[in-house]
Design a protein around this motif. Structure first.
Motif, PDB file in Angstrom:
ATOM      1  N   SER A 182     -44.309  17.788   9.052  1.00 46.40           N
ATOM      2  CA  SER A 182     -45.299  16.994   8.327  1.00 46.40           C
ATOM      3  C   SER A 182     -44.709  15.702   7.759  1.00 46.40           C
ATOM      4  O   SER A 182     -45.448  14.820   7.326  1.00 46.40           O
ATOM      5  CB  SER A 182     -45.915  17.827   7.202  1.00 46.40           C
ATOM      6  N   ASP A 183     -43.386  15.564   7.790  1.00 46.13           N
ATOM      7  CA  ASP A 183     -42.746  14.323   7.340  1.00 46.13           C
ATOM      8  C   ASP A 183     -42.965  13.179   8.329  1.00 46.13           C
ATOM      9  O   ASP A 183     -42.672  12.030   8.015  1.00 46.13           O
ATOM     10  CB  ASP A 183     -41.235  14.525   7.140  1.00 46.13           C
ATOM     11  N   ASN A 184     -43.415  13.487   9.538  1.00 49.61           N
ATOM     12  CA  ASN A 184     -43.651  12.462  10.558  1.00 49.61           C
ATOM     13  C   ASN A 184     -45.034  12.714  11.192  1.00 49.61           C
ATOM     14  O   ASN A 184     -45.137  13.061  12.367  1.00 49.61           O
ATOM     15  CB  ASN A 184     -42.538  12.517  11.616  1.00 49.61           C
ATOM     16  N   PRO A 185     -46.100  12.531  10.408  1.00 47.77           N
ATOM     17  CA  PRO A 185     -47.430  12.927  10.886  1.00 47.77           C
ATOM     18  C   PRO A 185     -47.921  12.151  12.111  1.00 47.77           C
ATOM     19  O   PRO A 185     -48.617  12.721  12.955  1.00 47.77           O
ATOM     20  CB  PRO A 185     -48.339  12.680   9.682  1.00 47.77           C
ATOM     21  N   GLU A 186     -47.568  10.871  12.229  1.00 51.01           N
ATOM     22  CA  GLU A 186     -48.032  10.100  13.387  1.00 51.01           C
ATOM     23  C   GLU A 186     -47.483  10.674  14.687  1.00 51.01           C
ATOM     24  O   GLU A 186     -48.192  10.807  15.672  1.00 51.01           O
ATOM     25  CB  GLU A 186     -47.662   8.616  13.266  1.00 51.01           C
ATOM     26  N   MET A 187     -46.199  11.008  14.689  1.00 53.23           N
ATOM     27  CA  MET A 187     -45.592  11.554  15.897  1.00 53.23           C
ATOM     28  C   MET A 187     -46.148  12.947  16.198  1.00 53.23           C
ATOM     29  O   MET A 187     -46.469  13.264  17.339  1.00 53.23           O
ATOM     30  CB  MET A 187     -44.067  11.605  15.770  1.00 53.23           C
ATOM     31  N   GLU A 188     -46.287  13.771  15.176  1.00 51.80           N
ATOM     32  CA  GLU A 188     -46.834  15.113  15.378  1.00 51.80           C
ATOM     33  C   GLU A 188     -48.272  15.038  15.881  1.00 51.80           C
ATOM     34  O   GLU A 188     -48.680  15.827  16.732  1.00 51.80           O
ATOM     35  CB  GLU A 188     -46.735  15.938  14.098  1.00 51.80           C
ATOM     36  N   SER A 189     -49.025  14.073  15.381  1.00 52.56           N
ATOM     37  CA  SER A 189     -50.399  13.874  15.837  1.00 52.56           C
ATOM     38  C   SER A 189     -50.414  13.467  17.310  1.00 52.56           C
ATOM     39  O   SER A 189     -51.216  13.974  18.098  1.00 52.56           O
ATOM     40  CB  SER A 189     -51.076  12.803  14.983  1.00 52.56           C
TER      41      SER A 189
ATOM     42  N   ARG B 256     -27.001  -2.229  15.114  1.00 49.03           N
ATOM     43  CA  ARG B 256     -28.105  -3.187  15.236  1.00 49.03           C
ATOM     44  C   ARG B 256     -28.817  -3.401  13.902  1.00 49.03           C
ATOM     45  O   ARG B 256     -29.779  -4.155  13.836  1.00 49.03           O
ATOM     46  CB  ARG B 256     -29.088  -2.702  16.295  1.00 49.03           C
ATOM     47  N   GLY B 257     -28.388  -2.711  12.864  1.00 50.50           N
ATOM     48  CA  GLY B 257     -29.003  -2.870  11.551  1.00 50.50           C
ATOM     49  C   GLY B 257     -30.299  -2.098  11.382  1.00 50.50           C
ATOM     50  O   GLY B 257     -31.081  -2.374  10.477  1.00 50.50           O
ATOM     51  N   ILE B 258     -30.529  -1.117  12.242  1.00 51.31           N
ATOM     52  CA  ILE B 258     -31.744  -0.299  12.168  1.00 51.31           C
ATOM     53  C   ILE B 258     -31.539   0.782  11.112  1.00 51.31           C
ATOM     54  O   ILE B 258     -30.484   1.418  11.054  1.00 51.31           O
ATOM     55  CB  ILE B 258     -32.051   0.339  13.540  1.00 51.31           C
ATOM     56  N   THR B 259     -32.550   0.977  10.279  1.00 54.77           N
ATOM     57  CA  THR B 259     -32.504   2.027   9.271  1.00 54.77           C
ATOM     58  C   THR B 259     -32.910   3.354   9.908  1.00 54.77           C
ATOM     59  O   THR B 259     -33.875   3.404  10.667  1.00 54.77           O
ATOM     60  CB  THR B 259     -33.467   1.695   8.106  1.00 54.77           C
ATOM     61  N   ILE B 260     -32.176   4.411   9.581  1.00 54.01           N
ATOM     62  CA  ILE B 260     -32.453   5.737  10.123  1.00 54.01           C
ATOM     63  C   ILE B 260     -33.053   6.595   9.014  1.00 54.01           C
ATOM     64  O   ILE B 260     -32.554   6.610   7.888  1.00 54.01           O
ATOM     65  CB  ILE B 260     -31.167   6.414  10.640  1.00 54.01           C
ATOM     66  N   SER B 261     -34.113   7.301   9.353  1.00 60.01           N
ATOM     67  CA  SER B 261     -34.774   8.206   8.423  1.00 60.01           C
ATOM     68  C   SER B 261     -34.976   9.543   9.130  1.00 60.01           C
ATOM     69  O   SER B 261     -35.396   9.574  10.289  1.00 60.01           O
ATOM     70  CB  SER B 261     -36.129   7.611   8.024  1.00 60.01           C
ATOM     71  N   TYR B 262     -34.670  10.624   8.452  1.00 61.09           N
ATOM     72  CA  TYR B 262     -34.830  11.952   9.033  1.00 61.09           C
ATOM     73  C   TYR B 262     -35.858  12.762   8.255  1.00 61.09           C
ATOM     74  O   TYR B 262     -35.922  12.687   7.023  1.00 61.09           O
ATOM     75  CB  TYR B 262     -33.507  12.731   9.017  1.00 61.09           C
ATOM     76  N   SER B 263     -36.631  13.565   8.978  1.00 60.11           N
ATOM     77  CA  SER B 263     -37.519  14.533   8.344  1.00 60.11           C
ATOM     78  C   SER B 263     -36.664  15.578   7.640  1.00 60.11           C
ATOM     79  O   SER B 263     -35.526  15.831   8.039  1.00 60.11           O
ATOM     80  CB  SER B 263     -38.375  15.250   9.389  1.00 60.11           C
ATOM     81  N   ARG B 264     -37.234  16.192   6.630  1.00 64.09           N
ATOM     82  CA  ARG B 264     -36.551  17.322   6.010  1.00 64.09           C
ATOM     83  C   ARG B 264     -36.564  18.486   6.993  1.00 64.09           C
ATOM     84  O   ARG B 264     -37.461  18.577   7.839  1.00 64.09           O
ATOM     85  CB  ARG B 264     -37.262  17.716   4.709  1.00 64.09           C
ATOM     86  N   LYS B 265     -35.564  19.339   6.905  1.00 71.90           N
ATOM     87  CA  LYS B 265     -35.464  20.492   7.814  1.00 71.90           C
ATOM     88  C   LYS B 265     -36.749  21.321   7.772  1.00 71.90           C
ATOM     89  O   LYS B 265     -37.237  21.661   6.703  1.00 71.90           O
ATOM     90  CB  LYS B 265     -34.293  21.378   7.415  1.00 71.90           C
ATOM     91  N   GLY B 266     -37.284  21.602   8.977  1.00 71.84           N
ATOM     92  CA  GLY B 266     -38.465  22.440   9.081  1.00 71.84           C
ATOM     93  C   GLY B 266     -39.735  21.802   8.559  1.00 71.84           C
ATOM     94  O   GLY B 266     -40.693  22.497   8.239  1.00 71.84           O
ATOM     95  N   ARG B 267     -39.757  20.471   8.448  1.00 71.33           N
ATOM     96  CA  ARG B 267     -40.916  19.772   7.896  1.00 71.33           C
ATOM     97  C   ARG B 267     -41.475  18.742   8.874  1.00 71.33           C
ATOM     98  O   ARG B 267     -41.339  17.534   8.684  1.00 71.33           O
ATOM     99  CB  ARG B 267     -40.548  19.053   6.601  1.00 71.33           C
TER     100      ARG B 267
END
Length: 163
Positions: free
Chosen positions: A93-100, A80-91
């Motif tokens: 904090s790389d996705n603060p909105e979701m963690e919040s 579908r042309g969606i870009t994928i981004s992954y948090s670093r292992k054990g981090r």
């Protein structure tokens, strides 16, 4: 994320729009597996299509869990042309909105969730919590508006600009 009650636990797999803070799709299941992730993606995809948002504009950011790296899921996003981004292992904090989102929901609803007598009741409580989060819970980053009110205002502003 895992949500626990008296009789067991369920897994919540949500998709959160970073701009509007809205949960645009989610699935709740007794398993954190590929089929759960694919069902959650289908709901997010429906929302995006309904809002006429191009998949090529989307970046999906998630942790490195094996379900998010599964071939079938990754292929669904790529085709579908969606870009994928992954948090670093054990981090986380790389996705603060979701963690919040996870932290606040679990804190605000902990007592309610833990008292659920059945997994079905827990699922209904999670559904209610997400409806509340999207339609009523105010966010300081959205000018103290709920995600749904913010989207409505955003659409009104876009219509006024294009008129």
């Amino acid at each position: 994320t895992e949500i626990v009650c008296k009789v067991g636990k369920l897994y919540l797999i949500p998709s959160l729009d970073h701009k509007t803070k809205k949960i645009i799709g989610y699935e709740v299941s007794v398993n954190s597996d590929l089929s759960t992730v694919l069902r959650a993606f289908e709901k997010a995809k429906y929302f995006l299509k309904n809002k006429k948002i191009s998949f090529s504009e989307i970046i999906i950011h998630q942790d490195q869990g094996s379900v998010f790296k599964a071939y079938q899921y990754v292929q669904e996003l790529i085709k579908r042309g969606i870009t994928i981004s992954y948090s670093r292992k054990g981090r986380p904090s790389d996705n603060p909105e979701m963690e919040s989102f996870f932290g606040r929901m679990k804190t605000e609803k902990k007592r309610v969730f833990i008292e659920a007598e059945t997994l079905e009741e827990l699922k209904q409580l999670i559904d209610e919590a997400i409806r509340y989060y999207n339609s009523k819970r105010r966010h300081s980053s959205l000018g103290n508006k709920s995600p749904d009110k913010f989207i409505k205002l955003l659409n009104l502003n876009l219509q006024a600009v294009s008129a």
